[in-house]
Structures are given as structure tokens and as C-alpha cells.
Design a protein around this motif. Sequence first.
Motif, short mmCIF file in Angstrom:
data_model
loop_
_atom_site.label_atom_id
_atom_site.label_comp_id
_atom_site.label_asym_id
_atom_site.label_seq_id
_atom_site.Cartn_x
_atom_site.Cartn_y
_atom_site.Cartn_z
N PRO A 71 0.83 -1.21 0.00
CA PRO A 71 0.00 0.00 0.00
C PRO A 71 0.87 1.27 0.00
O PRO A 71 1.77 1.40 0.83
CB PRO A 71 -0.79 -0.09 1.30
CG PRO A 71 -0.71 -1.52 1.72
CD PRO A 71 0.61 -2.03 1.19
N VAL A 72 0.60 2.15 -0.95
CA VAL A 72 1.37 3.38 -1.10
C VAL A 72 0.39 4.55 -1.20
O VAL A 72 -0.62 4.45 -1.89
CB VAL A 72 2.24 3.35 -2.37
CG1 VAL A 72 3.07 4.62 -2.49
CG2 VAL A 72 3.14 2.13 -2.39
N MET A 73 0.71 5.64 -0.53
CA MET A 73 -0.14 6.83 -0.62
C MET A 73 0.73 8.07 -0.81
O MET A 73 1.71 8.26 -0.09
CB MET A 73 -0.96 6.98 0.65
CG MET A 73 -1.90 8.17 0.60
SD MET A 73 -2.90 8.33 2.09
CE MET A 73 -4.04 6.98 1.83
N CYS A 74 0.34 8.89 -1.78
CA CYS A 74 0.96 10.20 -1.97
C CYS A 74 0.12 11.26 -1.29
O CYS A 74 -1.11 11.15 -1.25
CB CYS A 74 1.07 10.53 -3.45
SG CYS A 74 2.40 9.69 -4.30
N MET A 75 0.79 12.29 -0.78
CA MET A 75 0.07 13.38 -0.12
C MET A 75 0.91 14.65 -0.20
O MET A 75 2.09 14.59 -0.54
CB MET A 75 -0.22 13.02 1.34
CG MET A 75 1.02 12.75 2.16
SD MET A 75 0.73 11.86 3.69
CE MET A 75 0.44 10.22 3.10
N LYS A 76 0.29 15.77 0.14
CA LYS A 76 0.97 17.06 0.18
C LYS A 76 1.59 17.27 1.55
O LYS A 76 0.99 16.98 2.57
CB LYS A 76 0.00 18.20 -0.10
CG LYS A 76 -0.45 18.30 -1.52
CD LYS A 76 0.60 18.97 -2.35
CE LYS A 76 0.03 19.33 -3.71
NZ LYS A 76 0.90 20.18 -4.44
N GLU A 77 2.78 17.82 1.53
CA GLU A 77 3.47 18.20 2.76
C GLU A 77 2.80 19.48 3.30
O GLU A 77 2.26 20.27 2.54
CB GLU A 77 4.95 18.47 2.45
CG GLU A 77 5.83 18.69 3.63
CD GLU A 77 5.99 17.46 4.51
OE1 GLU A 77 6.13 17.65 5.73
OE2 GLU A 77 5.97 16.33 3.99
N ILE A 78 2.85 19.68 4.57
CA ILE A 78 2.30 20.89 5.18
C ILE A 78 3.09 22.10 4.66
O ILE A 78 4.32 22.09 4.66
CB ILE A 78 2.40 20.82 6.72
CG1 ILE A 78 1.57 19.66 7.25
CG2 ILE A 78 1.99 22.13 7.35
CD1 ILE A 78 1.80 19.39 8.71
N SER A 79 2.37 23.13 4.24
CA SER A 79 3.02 24.36 3.78
C SER A 79 3.45 25.18 4.99
O SER A 79 2.63 25.58 5.81
CB SER A 79 2.05 25.19 2.94
OG SER A 79 1.78 24.54 1.73
N VAL A 80 4.74 25.40 5.09
CA VAL A 80 5.31 26.19 6.18
C VAL A 80 6.20 27.25 5.56
O VAL A 80 6.99 26.94 4.65
CB VAL A 80 6.12 25.30 7.15
CG1 VAL A 80 6.80 26.13 8.22
CG2 VAL A 80 5.23 24.24 7.78
N SER A 81 6.10 28.47 6.03
CA SER A 81 6.95 29.55 5.52
C SER A 81 8.42 29.19 5.61
O SER A 81 8.87 28.64 6.62
CB SER A 81 6.71 30.84 6.31
OG SER A 81 5.37 31.24 6.17
N ASN A 82 9.14 29.46 4.56
CA ASN A 82 10.60 29.25 4.47
C ASN A 82 11.01 27.78 4.57
O ASN A 82 12.16 27.48 4.89
CB ASN A 82 11.33 30.07 5.54
CG ASN A 82 11.06 31.54 5.38
OD1 ASN A 82 11.12 32.08 4.28
ND2 ASN A 82 10.75 32.20 6.48
N ALA A 83 10.09 26.86 4.31
CA ALA A 83 10.42 25.44 4.34
C ALA A 83 11.19 25.05 3.07
O ALA A 83 11.16 25.77 2.06
CB ALA A 83 9.16 24.60 4.46
N LEU A 84 11.84 23.92 3.12
CA LEU A 84 12.57 23.41 1.97
C LEU A 84 11.63 23.20 0.79
O LEU A 84 10.55 22.63 0.95
CB LEU A 84 13.24 22.07 2.35
CG LEU A 84 14.16 21.43 1.33
CD1 LEU A 84 15.35 22.34 1.03
CD2 LEU A 84 14.65 20.08 1.85
N GLU A 85 12.03 23.67 -0.38
CA GLU A 85 11.19 23.58 -1.58
C GLU A 85 11.57 22.36 -2.41
O GLU A 85 12.64 21.79 -2.27
CB GLU A 85 11.36 24.84 -2.42
CG GLU A 85 10.89 26.09 -1.71
CD GLU A 85 11.10 27.34 -2.55
OE1 GLU A 85 11.85 27.30 -3.55
OE2 GLU A 85 10.51 28.37 -2.19
N LYS A 86 10.64 21.98 -3.29
CA LYS A 86 10.83 20.88 -4.25
C LYS A 86 11.36 19.62 -3.57
O LYS A 86 12.34 19.02 -3.99
CB LYS A 86 11.73 21.32 -5.40
CG LYS A 86 11.11 22.41 -6.26
CD LYS A 86 12.01 22.70 -7.45
CE LYS A 86 11.39 23.74 -8.35
NZ LYS A 86 11.46 25.10 -7.83
N CYS A 87 10.68 19.23 -2.52
CA CYS A 87 11.13 18.10 -1.70
C CYS A 87 10.13 16.94 -1.74
O CYS A 87 8.93 17.13 -1.60
CB CYS A 87 11.33 18.56 -0.26
SG CYS A 87 12.09 17.32 0.79
#
Length: 121
Positions: A71-87
Motif C-alpha cells: 500500500p502506497v499513498m501520496c500526499m501534500k506536505e504541510i506548507s510552512v513559511s521558508n520550508a525546503l522547496e521541491k522536496c
Amino acid sequence: MIRGVRGAITIQENSEKEIIQATDRLLHKMIDENQIMPEYVASVFISVTDDITDAFPAKVLRSLEGWSYVPVMCMKEISVSNALEKCIRVMMHVNTAKSQQEINHVYLEDAVVLRPDLASK
């Protein structure tokens, strides 16, 4: 015992080719460094930052031999100001006799900043 095996990698551009290649590199390194067999994996969560939209990273795992029933699930990471991009982040839930200290977590490219204490293991 179920243990979490973590990994993350960054990409330079939001393209299907780069998303697939980076995910493939990350998953293979996580699998190889921890001797993970698909029949011992309970599930895999894959998250991406908001700026990754051109492909599902889970597509890579589903294409690996022996992994089609995991079982595999894709999801969005929590948006946090100044967080690492394109991860792209991966969390595998693996049945193993290894202790937490024996698990090799994998952080590649700019994702090393997420957990430099684990990336250097």
C-alpha cells in the motif's frame, strides 16, 4: 516490530522526468541500505511540497518488481513559511528486527538539511 524508515530528496525542476528519477534514486537507496523486502513493508507514505505537481512519486514504487501489493499513498506536505522547496519525502513502515539505531535513514541533495544528524550516519 514495525519501524519507520525515512528518506527525502529534492529536485531542481518540477518535471515528470526529474520527479521519477529522483524518487527512483531515493527509494533504491532506502531499500538497499536497509535490506528491505517488499513482503515486510506494511505501507509507504510519500509526501511532496506544493511545488511538485507533474507526477505521482508513488508510480516509481509501484513499478518495482515485487512491490505491486504494498500500500502506497501520496500526499501534500504541510506548507510552512521558508520550508525546503521541491522536496519529496518517504516514510516506509517496515517489519524488522532492527533497532531504531540500526535503521539507515536517507537524505539526499538539499534534503540533507532536514536531518543532518541522520543523513551523516
